[in-house]
Design a protein around this motif. Structure first.
Motif, PDB file in Angstrom:
ATOM      1  N   ARG A 122     -18.165  41.272  77.187  1.00  0.00           N
ATOM      2  CA  ARG A 122     -18.890  41.164  78.451  1.00  0.00           C
ATOM      3  C   ARG A 122     -17.953  41.492  79.598  1.00  0.00           C
ATOM      4  NH1 ARG A 122     -23.575  36.942  78.288  1.00  0.00           N
ATOM      5  NH2 ARG A 122     -23.903  38.016  80.239  1.00  0.00           N
ATOM      6  N   ALA A 123     -18.541  41.988  80.670  1.00  0.00           N
ATOM      7  CA  ALA A 123     -17.818  42.220  81.918  1.00  0.00           C
ATOM      8  C   ALA A 123     -18.767  41.873  83.055  1.00  0.00           C
ATOM      9  CB  ALA A 123     -17.376  43.675  82.031  1.00  0.00           C
ATOM     10  N   THR A 124     -18.218  41.463  84.175  1.00  0.00           N
ATOM     11  CA  THR A 124     -19.015  41.159  85.358  1.00  0.00           C
ATOM     12  C   THR A 124     -18.630  42.135  86.459  1.00  0.00           C
ATOM     13  OG1 THR A 124     -19.054  38.812  84.761  1.00  0.00           O
ATOM     14  CG2 THR A 124     -19.647  39.377  87.033  1.00  0.00           C
ATOM     15  N   VAL A 125     -19.606  42.888  86.963  1.00  0.00           N
ATOM     16  CA  VAL A 125     -19.368  43.779  88.095  1.00  0.00           C
ATOM     17  C   VAL A 125     -19.985  43.144  89.327  1.00  0.00           C
ATOM     18  CG1 VAL A 125     -19.235  45.835  86.662  1.00  0.00           C
ATOM     19  CG2 VAL A 125     -21.407  45.189  87.678  1.00  0.00           C
ATOM     20  N   TYR A 126     -19.414  43.446  90.488  1.00  0.00           N
ATOM     21  CA  TYR A 126     -19.923  42.801  91.694  1.00  0.00           C
ATOM     22  C   TYR A 126     -19.726  43.650  92.930  1.00  0.00           C
ATOM     23  CZ  TYR A 126     -15.010  41.497  92.453  1.00  0.00           C
ATOM     24  OH  TYR A 126     -13.646  41.521  92.646  1.00  0.00           O
ATOM     25  N   CYS A 127     -20.483  43.312  93.948  1.00  0.00           N
ATOM     26  CA  CYS A 127     -20.303  43.809  95.301  1.00  0.00           C
ATOM     27  C   CYS A 127     -20.215  42.557  96.164  1.00  0.00           C
ATOM     28  CB  CYS A 127     -21.473  44.690  95.704  1.00  0.00           C
ATOM     29  SG  CYS A 127     -21.141  45.573  97.245  1.00  0.00           S
ATOM     30  N   PHE A 128     -19.186  42.477  97.011  1.00  0.00           N
ATOM     31  CA  PHE A 128     -18.875  41.245  97.728  1.00  0.00           C
ATOM     32  C   PHE A 128     -18.525  41.551  99.174  1.00  0.00           C
ATOM     33  CE2 PHE A 128     -15.610  38.002  98.871  1.00  0.00           C
ATOM     34  CZ  PHE A 128     -16.426  36.890  98.814  1.00  0.00           C
ATOM     35  N   LYS A 129     -19.012  40.761 100.075  1.00  0.00           N
ATOM     36  CA  LYS A 129     -18.640  40.859 101.497  1.00  0.00           C
ATOM     37  C   LYS A 129     -17.374  40.044 101.671  1.00  0.00           C
ATOM     38  CE  LYS A 129     -19.045  42.078 105.745  1.00  0.00           C
ATOM     39  NZ  LYS A 129     -19.920  41.558 106.718  1.00  0.00           N
ATOM     40  N   ALA A 130     -16.248  40.730 101.757  1.00  0.00           N
ATOM     41  CA  ALA A 130     -14.936  40.085 101.723  1.00  0.00           C
ATOM     42  C   ALA A 130     -14.464  39.584 103.081  1.00  0.00           C
ATOM     43  CB  ALA A 130     -13.902  41.047 101.141  1.00  0.00           C
ATOM     44  N   ALA A 131     -14.989  40.145 104.159  1.00  0.00           N
ATOM     45  CA  ALA A 131     -14.591  39.693 105.497  1.00  0.00           C
ATOM     46  C   ALA A 131     -15.635  40.141 106.505  1.00  0.00           C
ATOM     47  CB  ALA A 131     -13.226  40.272 105.884  1.00  0.00           C
ATOM     48  N   GLY A 132     -15.841  39.333 107.531  1.00  0.00           N
ATOM     49  CA  GLY A 132     -16.719  39.705 108.628  1.00  0.00           C
ATOM     50  C   GLY A 132     -18.047  38.988 108.638  1.00  0.00           C
ATOM     51  N   THR A 133     -18.744  39.150 109.746  1.00  0.00           N
ATOM     52  CA  THR A 133     -19.998  38.419 109.950  1.00  0.00           C
ATOM     53  C   THR A 133     -21.237  39.302 109.979  1.00  0.00           C
ATOM     54  OG1 THR A 133     -19.712  38.557 112.344  1.00  0.00           O
ATOM     55  CG2 THR A 133     -18.828  36.597 111.243  1.00  0.00           C
ATOM     56  N   GLU A 134     -21.068  40.616 110.026  1.00  0.00           N
ATOM     57  CA  GLU A 134     -22.222  41.521 110.079  1.00  0.00           C
ATOM     58  C   GLU A 134     -22.531  42.067 108.685  1.00  0.00           C
ATOM     59  OE1 GLU A 134     -24.011  41.746 112.843  1.00  0.00           O
ATOM     60  OE2 GLU A 134     -22.549  40.374 113.747  1.00  0.00           O
ATOM     61  N   ALA A 135     -23.636  42.791 108.570  1.00  0.00           N
ATOM     62  CA  ALA A 135     -24.105  43.291 107.276  1.00  0.00           C
ATOM     63  C   ALA A 135     -23.177  44.353 106.689  1.00  0.00           C
ATOM     64  CB  ALA A 135     -25.503  43.879 107.423  1.00  0.00           C
ATOM     65  N   ALA A 136     -23.170  44.411 105.364  1.00  0.00           N
ATOM     66  CA  ALA A 136     -22.546  45.482 104.597  1.00  0.00           C
ATOM     67  C   ALA A 136     -23.541  45.864 103.507  1.00  0.00           C
ATOM     68  CB  ALA A 136     -21.229  45.023 103.990  1.00  0.00           C
ATOM     69  N   TYR A 137     -23.353  47.050 102.923  1.00  0.00           N
ATOM     70  CA  TYR A 137     -24.284  47.530 101.910  1.00  0.00           C
ATOM     71  C   TYR A 137     -23.531  48.140 100.736  1.00  0.00           C
ATOM     72  CZ  TYR A 137     -27.682  47.060 105.645  1.00  0.00           C
ATOM     73  OH  TYR A 137     -28.464  46.558 106.640  1.00  0.00           O
ATOM     74  N   CYS A 138     -24.124  47.979  99.556  1.00  0.00           N
ATOM     75  CA  CYS A 138     -23.665  48.657  98.342  1.00  0.00           C
ATOM     76  C   CYS A 138     -24.855  49.435  97.803  1.00  0.00           C
ATOM     77  CB  CYS A 138     -23.218  47.651  97.289  1.00  0.00           C
ATOM     78  SG  CYS A 138     -21.775  46.708  97.754  1.00  0.00           S
ATOM     79  N   ASP A 139     -24.593  50.607  97.265  1.00  0.00           N
ATOM     80  CA  ASP A 139     -25.681  51.413  96.719  1.00  0.00           C
ATOM     81  C   ASP A 139     -25.143  52.287  95.594  1.00  0.00           C
ATOM     82  OD1 ASP A 139     -28.310  52.215  96.529  1.00  0.00           O
ATOM     83  OD2 ASP A 139     -28.311  53.424  98.342  1.00  0.00           O
ATOM     84  N   ASP A 140     -26.063  52.673  94.722  1.00  0.00           N
ATOM     85  CA  ASP A 140     -25.780  53.627  93.637  1.00  0.00           C
ATOM     86  C   ASP A 140     -24.595  53.188  92.787  1.00  0.00           C
ATOM     87  OD1 ASP A 140     -27.885  55.205  94.653  1.00  0.00           O
ATOM     88  OD2 ASP A 140     -26.523  56.154  96.076  1.00  0.00           O
ATOM     89  N   VAL A 141     -24.588  51.931  92.387  1.00  0.00           N
ATOM     90  CA  VAL A 141     -23.518  51.388  91.541  1.00  0.00           C
ATOM     91  C   VAL A 141     -23.813  51.759  90.088  1.00  0.00           C
ATOM     92  CG1 VAL A 141     -22.352  49.282  90.794  1.00  0.00           C
ATOM     93  CG2 VAL A 141     -23.163  49.491  93.169  1.00  0.00           C
ATOM     94  N   THR A 142     -22.793  52.262  89.386  1.00  0.00           N
ATOM     95  CA  THR A 142     -22.929  52.612  87.979  1.00  0.00           C
ATOM     96  C   THR A 142     -21.699  52.142  87.209  1.00  0.00           C
ATOM     97  OG1 THR A 142     -21.902  54.777  88.237  1.00  0.00           O
ATOM     98  CG2 THR A 142     -24.298  54.692  88.486  1.00  0.00           C
ATOM     99  N   VAL A 143     -21.874  51.958  85.915  1.00  0.00           N
ATOM    100  CA  VAL A 143     -20.753  51.710  85.014  1.00  0.00           C
ATOM    101  C   VAL A 143     -20.931  52.688  83.861  1.00  0.00           C
ATOM    102  CG1 VAL A 143     -19.595  50.071  83.504  1.00  0.00           C
ATOM    103  CG2 VAL A 143     -20.584  49.281  85.663  1.00  0.00           C
ATOM    104  N   THR A 144     -19.888  53.484  83.612  1.00  0.00           N
ATOM    105  CA  THR A 144     -19.927  54.530  82.607  1.00  0.00           C
ATOM    106  C   THR A 144     -18.856  54.274  81.560  1.00  0.00           C
ATOM    107  OG1 THR A 144     -20.581  56.073  84.343  1.00  0.00           O
ATOM    108  CG2 THR A 144     -19.818  57.028  82.275  1.00  0.00           C
TER     109      THR A 144
END
Length: 146
Positions: A122-144
């Motif tokens: 098993r593996a865990t992939v993530y998208c994380f807001k590491a700093a700041g107060t405004e919005a961030a976005y992740c898109d088109d995430v793949t694992v190959t």
């Protein structure tokens, strides 16, 4: 007359990440923490992107992986305010946690290669807001699988 055997493809194959662009309009199978949800206002492609609110917020997904196998995690991230930071990453695969941070206000492509341990499935992939107060976005995430 025998049928010629088909050779196995040497092309990389998808490792089973589901809904990497949150195009279903729902989080599943991503697990959100704090403020993360699909949003239609800022996709890189398609109709939705994964929106992350103020730090700390994010989403992660567990994948089934093969032991002793190399994979490539890739995706696009963007922050809406300079000085904020969003991170694409992988953990729980049998090696050290790996991260690819982005502080750019335009979608930026990142990749991370990781090799699973001899006993890891098993593996865990993530998208994380590491700093700041405004919005961030992740898109088109793949694992190959490489």
């Amino acid at each position: 007359m025998s049928t010629p055997s088909r050779s196995r493809s040497t092309m990389p194959t998808d490792a089973g990440l589901v809904n990497g662009g949150v195009e279903t309009g729902a989080m599943a199978p991503w697990r959100a923490y704090n403020s993360a949800w699909p949003e239609a206002s800022s996709p890189r492609t398609g109709s939705f992107a994964l929106r992350l609110g103020a730090h700390p917020s994010g989403a992660e997904q567990d994948l089934m992986v093969a032991p002793n196998t190399t994979y490539r995690l890739s995706g696009w991230t963007v922050v809406t305010t300079e000085g904020d930071l969003a991170t694409l990453g992988v953990k729980n695969y049998g090696g050290p946690e790996l991260r690819a941070p982005v502080g750019a206000t335009e979608y930026t492509y990142r990749t991370i290669e990781f090799t699973t341990g001899p006993d890891d499935s098993r593996a865990t992939v993530y998208c994380f807001k590491a700093a700041g107060t405004e919005a961030a976005y992740c898109d088109d995430v793949t694992v190959t699988r490489m």
